[in-house]
Structure formats: structure tokens, C-alpha cells
Design a protein around this motif. Structure first.
Motif, PDB file in Angstrom:
ATOM      1  N   GLU A   3       4.526  -1.972   1.709  1.00 47.13           N
ATOM      2  CA  GLU A   3       3.740  -1.195   0.751  1.00 47.13           C
ATOM      3  C   GLU A   3       3.075   0.014   1.388  1.00 47.13           C
ATOM      4  O   GLU A   3       3.003   1.073   0.773  1.00 47.13           O
ATOM      5  CB  GLU A   3       2.707  -2.098   0.078  1.00 47.13           C
ATOM      6  CG  GLU A   3       3.372  -2.924  -0.999  1.00 47.13           C
ATOM      7  CD  GLU A   3       2.429  -3.856  -1.703  1.00 47.13           C
ATOM      8  OE1 GLU A   3       1.285  -3.435  -1.946  1.00 47.13           O
ATOM      9  OE2 GLU A   3       2.833  -4.988  -1.991  1.00 47.13           O
ATOM     10  N   GLU A  53       4.987   8.240  -0.683  1.00 40.47           N
ATOM     11  CA  GLU A  53       4.543   8.772  -1.976  1.00 40.47           C
ATOM     12  C   GLU A  53       3.508   9.872  -1.810  1.00 40.47           C
ATOM     13  O   GLU A  53       3.575  10.922  -2.432  1.00 40.47           O
ATOM     14  CB  GLU A  53       3.921   7.652  -2.808  1.00 40.47           C
ATOM     15  CG  GLU A  53       4.854   7.011  -3.820  1.00 40.47           C
ATOM     16  CD  GLU A  53       4.183   5.838  -4.498  1.00 40.47           C
ATOM     17  OE1 GLU A  53       4.877   4.866  -4.764  1.00 40.47           O
ATOM     18  OE2 GLU A  53       2.952   5.893  -4.737  1.00 40.47           O
ATOM     19  N   ARG A  68       5.619   2.658   1.632  1.00 38.21           N
ATOM     20  CA  ARG A  68       5.869   3.255   0.319  1.00 38.21           C
ATOM     21  C   ARG A  68       4.755   4.247  -0.032  1.00 38.21           C
ATOM     22  O   ARG A  68       5.021   5.390  -0.423  1.00 38.21           O
ATOM     23  CB  ARG A  68       5.933   2.147  -0.737  1.00 38.21           C
ATOM     24  CG  ARG A  68       6.016   2.662  -2.169  1.00 38.21           C
ATOM     25  CD  ARG A  68       6.079   1.520  -3.171  1.00 38.21           C
ATOM     26  NE  ARG A  68       4.922   0.636  -3.138  1.00 38.21           N
ATOM     27  CZ  ARG A  68       3.759   0.890  -3.745  1.00 38.21           C
ATOM     28  NH1 ARG A  68       3.597   2.001  -4.421  1.00 38.21           N
ATOM     29  NH2 ARG A  68       2.760   0.038  -3.676  1.00 38.21           N
TER      30      ARG A  68
END
Lengths: 300, 254
Positions: A204, A211, A207
């Protein structure tokens, strides 16, 4: 008379130096978001100075993910806190965005090993802790967005005591990201989590980093974690903390079951557990013991 | 099931005392002025309520407690916070406070009477003195024990000293403070009764001392029971009110 002329000349020198420094900063400003040069840090232990960090040089590019590995006590957490502005340093240059670090700033977030959520604040207020300057609506919007990002939607009104360790750490990451920092410093953020949760959190954080294109610097004692997350891995030795090597990790090498991953792992193992280093630490300890005994003798 | 067992266990000793009291009156041939029967105590309670004396005494004592306690709470919280946050203030004040705390509140009464007379002020001053120290010490303790990690978070987000106090120190110290405020209220209630026993012309303590000189043991016992019950009620009440201020504390224990 002579002195004033000398003084003027000195001033002139300073000015040209400053301009030079400014130009350098400007040039570096584009590439390097964090710049550390010849950093030294000492702690006072029993009123005697002890070197914690010695001649640290590290330049971090915008959007990079840097991991720092080393034995406990090698000063890696201190290095992170110096970058953040929470700890002073004696000597050297530490810059964020081309400006010398003088204290914490809103564009630099930090996540600690123990989540450090305030137990008396609801999760939404913990995440919005650094946003008191914003109007209420914007604050709520940012809190909502970041809670969703870390997968904690629906826990706005819970207290930290009602969350599990992994969830608390997610909330801490949301707090770190809430004021949209360009840099996020992570001090062993997953150290207290179980192995499965840790792997999930690693995915995560990668990610989120992609992002948001946030520059991240993470201190860890988990070699696998360092390879999976880092674009570059900083390997540090202990007492005083020095950078032994900075290893560039290829995109393929970040896959856990790839051959390259194994090679990186071995390389870091060799740095951290080579006999030479072990001997050094033994020597350090024995000399420390000698000194303590000497002290005792003197005292008696 | 558990709560029933708890209630039964709690009632055994009081029941034993009542039985012993009953037996002592019936077979012990003690004079009425020393140990009155339960019936007589109940009658004394009823007459004192009916003629308004008991209610009046209680109100007088309670109003003294409220005044003194209020002052002590403000002083104790402010002083405790300052001493808890500043090492210098701690080194300056804490040693002398520790010494003064050892003096029992009863021992202050003669001096307070000399300084403030036997009127209203002396009672309030005694209550302030009694309640101040538990509030101060517990507040100081709660403030000082604020974890360094939480203060670092405050520094990270550049909170000014006042905001750091409001958002970090104060909530952390609140449960400790509440313990101090609770202890302080108990001590204040005891102190007002003690000071009224020694020198007063009104209040529940005065009523007890007055009844003793008239050999009315029934009234003395009524007053003692009332003092005890009011103490318990105040303690429970303050516990419930304070519980509402710290909702996160309950979660910790669960």
C-alpha cells in the motif's frame, strides 16, 4: 583603518560565497529535494561526546523512495529526525528544497514506529491534527480523502484504542500525508506489525507513493523491506553511523522471488554481518568496558 | 449473576453491624445517652428533618465545601500544570510542597483560627488547604508523565506552547487530574466537618459537637450517617461526571 578595510573585504568574500551557494542551491533545487553533506552529529553520553553520525552525504531526488538499513543504534533514526528538523546537528549541510533545515515544516511529514496517535482524539481529529490552520471544510475533505486512501473509511469517529496495530499505523500514515507533504519520512513504520500485515502495508505504501509521487525516506531493519520499497538502499554501519554503500535497485530486483532480489539481499547481508564489522563492534564494546572499569577505579 | 453476588457480599458486614447493635441495646443495658436504639436514631432523624435543622446544617457545610473546593481546584490545576511542565518550577516548589503536605489538616486548624477567626473564612481556608494538595500533586504527575513521543508530534506540527498544553498535556493529564479532584473533594468534606467540630456555630460538624455536649448520642449518630452518605454520593456523582469528560479512558480498560 586597516581593520575596516579587512572587514569590508571579508564581507565582500561572504557575499560572493553566498551568491555561489545560492546558485548551487538553485541548480540542485531542481533535482534534489533533500541534500545532506558532511553531516556530523554527536550525543552527550555521561557528559562525554559520542559520535552518532559521521560524514553523512546523501542527496535524494524528487519522487525517489530511499530506504535506510543498519544495525540498531547506528543513528538511522537520528538521521531521519535531523532531515525532519526535530533534532539539531553540529556540523554539515542539511537542506530541504534547497533551504537549510531549521525545524519541522508542513511540507515534510513523518511517521513513527509506534503510531503516536493521540488516544483522546477520534481518528478523524488525529489525521487532521496538523491541519488546524485550514478552514473546517477543507480540513474535513483532506481527512476524508486520506482515510479513504489508507482504507480506513468508516472509522472516522473511532478512538485509536478501538483499532488494531495495522489500522493505527494506517491512520498514522494518513496523518503524515494529510497536509500533502512533498516528503514523507518513515521511521520503521511497520516494525511492530505482524509479517502478513507488514507485506500488505508495504504494497500500500508503494501504491500511495506512486499515486502521490511523494518523496519517501524509510528507515527499516528489515532487509527484504528495504529492497522491495527502495529505489536506492542506504546501508549504514554503527558507532559512529556512517554510510557504507548506497545500492541502486533495479525495477526487476524489487520482486521478492527474482534472482536479483537474492543478490541484493546477499550484498546487504555481507555489509551488515561481515566479520570485519563484527570484530569492530566487539573492540568498541571491550574498550568501553575498559574505560568503565578505569572510571570505577578512579572513583574508589 | 456476578453483580448479585457482589451486592450480597457487600451487605453482609452492614447487616452484621445492625444485628450487633440490636443485640447490644437489648441485652447490654447500655445507657441511652451512650448507645441509643435504632428506633430512637430514626426518630431523631425524622424530627431533625421535619424541623429543618438537619437540612440547614448540611446546606451550610456544603456551601463551605463548594466555595473552598472551587478555589482549591483552580489553584491546584494551575500550579500543578506549571510545575509539571517546567523543570525549574518543579525544583523550586516541589520540595517545600512535599514537606507541607505531611502536616495533617487538623494541625492547621489552630493557626488558621488565630489568623482568620472562627467565622466563615477560616472554614473556607481550611478546605482550600485540604483539597489543594491532592489536586496539585495529581495534576503535576499527569502533566509530567506526558510521553515524549506525543510532544514530538506536537513539535512536528509546530503547535505553539498554549496549543501544546491544550491538545497534548491537558488531555493526557485529565484522568490524573480527575483522580486528584475526586480525592480533593473527599478530603474537603472531611476537613469541613473537622473544622466545624473544633470551632463553629453552624454546620453539620457543629451540630454533632452540640449534640455531644447535650448527651444526645442519637443526633450524633444521625449526623455521622448523613456525613458518610453525602460523602459517598458526592464521590459517585463526581466519578460519573468526570467519566463523561474522558470517553477514551473506558476503551483502554475494555
Amino acid at each position: 583603518m586597516g581593520e575596516t578595510i579587512k572587514g569590508q573585504q571579508n564581507d565582500q568574500k561572504k557575499k560572493t560565497n553566498m551568491i555561489k551557494v545560492d546558485q548551487e542551491c538553485f541548480m540542485k533545487g531542481n533535482d534534489y529535494i533533500i541534500n545532506v553533506e558532511h553531516l556530523h552529529k554527536q550525543f552527550l553520553v555521561d557528559k562525554k561526546p559520542m559520535d552518532v553520525l559521521s560524514d553523512i552525504n546523501l542527496s535524494i531526488k524528487r519522487g525517489e523512495f530511499i530506504t535506510i538499513v543498519g544495525h540498531s543504534g547506528c543513528g538511522k533514526s537520528t538521521l531521519l529526525k535531523i532531515m525532519c528538523g526535530l533534532v539539531d546537528y553540529e556540523d554539515g549541510i542539511v537542506e530541504r528544497n534547497g533551504h537549510a533545515v531549521v525545524g519541522p515544516g508542513p511540507k515534510c511529514g513523518m511517521v513513527f514506529q509506534d503510531h503516536r496517535l493521540l488516544p483522546w482524539l477520534k481518528i478523524k481529529d488525529n489525521v487532521g491534527f496538523g491541519l488546524s490552520a485550514l478552514p473546517k471544510k477543507e480540513r474535513e475533505e483532506s481527512v476524508r480523502k486520506h482515510l479513504e486512501m489508507v482504507g480506513l473509511k468508516g472509522f472516522e469517529n473511532s478512538y485509536p484504542a478501538q483499532l488494531s496495530g495495522g489500522m493505527s499505523q494506517r491512520a498514522a500514515i494518513a496523518r503524515g500525508l494529510a497536509n500533502n507533504p512533498t516528503i514523507l519520512l518513515l521511521d520503521e513504520p511497520f516494525g511492530a506489525l505482524d509479517a502478513l500485515t507488514r507485506i500488505q502495508m508495504q504494497k500500500e505504501i508503494l501504491r500511495i507513493q506512486k499515486e502521490q509521487s511523494t518523496t519517501m525516506v524509510m528507515v527499516t531493519h528489515d532487509i527484504d523491506e528495504a529492497i522491495v520499497l527502495g529505489n536506492r538502499i542506504v546501508v549504514m554501519s554503527a558507532r559512529p553511523g556512517k554510510i557504507m554503500d548506497i545500492i541502486k535497485v533495479s525495477e526487476a530486483g524489487r520482486e521478492r522471488n527474482s534472482e536479483e532480489f537474492g543478490r541484493y539481499k546477499k550484498k546487504i547481508y555481507d555489509y551488515l554481518f561481515s566479520e570485519e564489522n563484527n570484530e569492530m563492534t566487539y573492540k568498541d564494546v571491550s574498550s568501553d568496558i575498559d574505560e568503565i572499569q578505569k572510571k570505577k577505579k578512579n572513583a574508589s | 449473576m456476578k453483580s448479585i453476588k457482589k451486592t450480597v457480599l457487600a451487605l453482609i458486614v452492614p447487616f452484621g453491624i445492625i444485628v450487633a447493635w440490636y443485640l447490644a441495646v437489648k441485652y447490654g443495658h447500655t445507657p441511652e445517652g451512650i448507645l441509643p436504639s435504632m428506633e430512637k436514631v430514626w426518630k431523631a432523624f425524622k424530627t431533625n428533618i421535619e424541623n429543618g435543622q438537619l437540612t440547614n446544617d448540611v446546606l451550610v457545610s456544603l456551601s463551605r465545601v463548594v466555595k473552598g473546593y472551587f478555589v482549591a481546584a483552580i489553584l491546584g490545576i494551575v500550579a500543578g500544570s506549571v510545575i509539571g511542565m517546567s523543570k525549574t518550577a518543579k525544583d523550586l516548589f516541589l520540595p517545600i510542597i512535599t514537606v507541607i503536605r505531611q502536616i495533617p489538616i487538623i494541625a492547621w486548624i489552630p493557626l488558621i483560627i488565630l489568623w482568620c477567626g472562627i467565622g466563615e473564612e477560616s472554614k473556607v481556608v481550611i478546605i482550600v488547604l485540604a483539597a489543594f494538595f491532592p489536586i496539585l500533586v495529581n495534576t503535576e504527575n499527569g502533566i509530567e508523565k506526558t510521553p515524549e513521543g506525543m510532544l514530538e508530534v506536537a513539535r512536528l506540527y509546530k503547535l505553539n506552547p498554549w496549543k501544546t498544553f491544550i491538545k497534548v498535556y491537558l488531555p493526557h493529564a485529565l484522568p490524573h487530574m480527575l483522580v486528584g479532584l475526586r480525592l480533593g473533594l473527599g478530603v474537603a468534606w472531611m476537613a469541613v466537618v473537622a473544622s466545624e467540630l473544633i470551632a463553629a456555630s453552624s454546620g453539620i460538624g457543629y451540630r454533632m459537637s452540640d449534640a455531644r455536649s447535650l448527651m444526645m448520642a442519637d443526633v450524633v449518630i444521625v449526623c455521622m450517617l448523613v456525613v458518610g452518605i453525602i460523602g459517598v454520593v458526592m464521590d459517585k456523582l463526581i466519578g460519573v461526571i468526570f467519566g463523561m469528560f474522558t470517553p477514551w479512558e473506558k476503551l483502554k480498560k475494555a
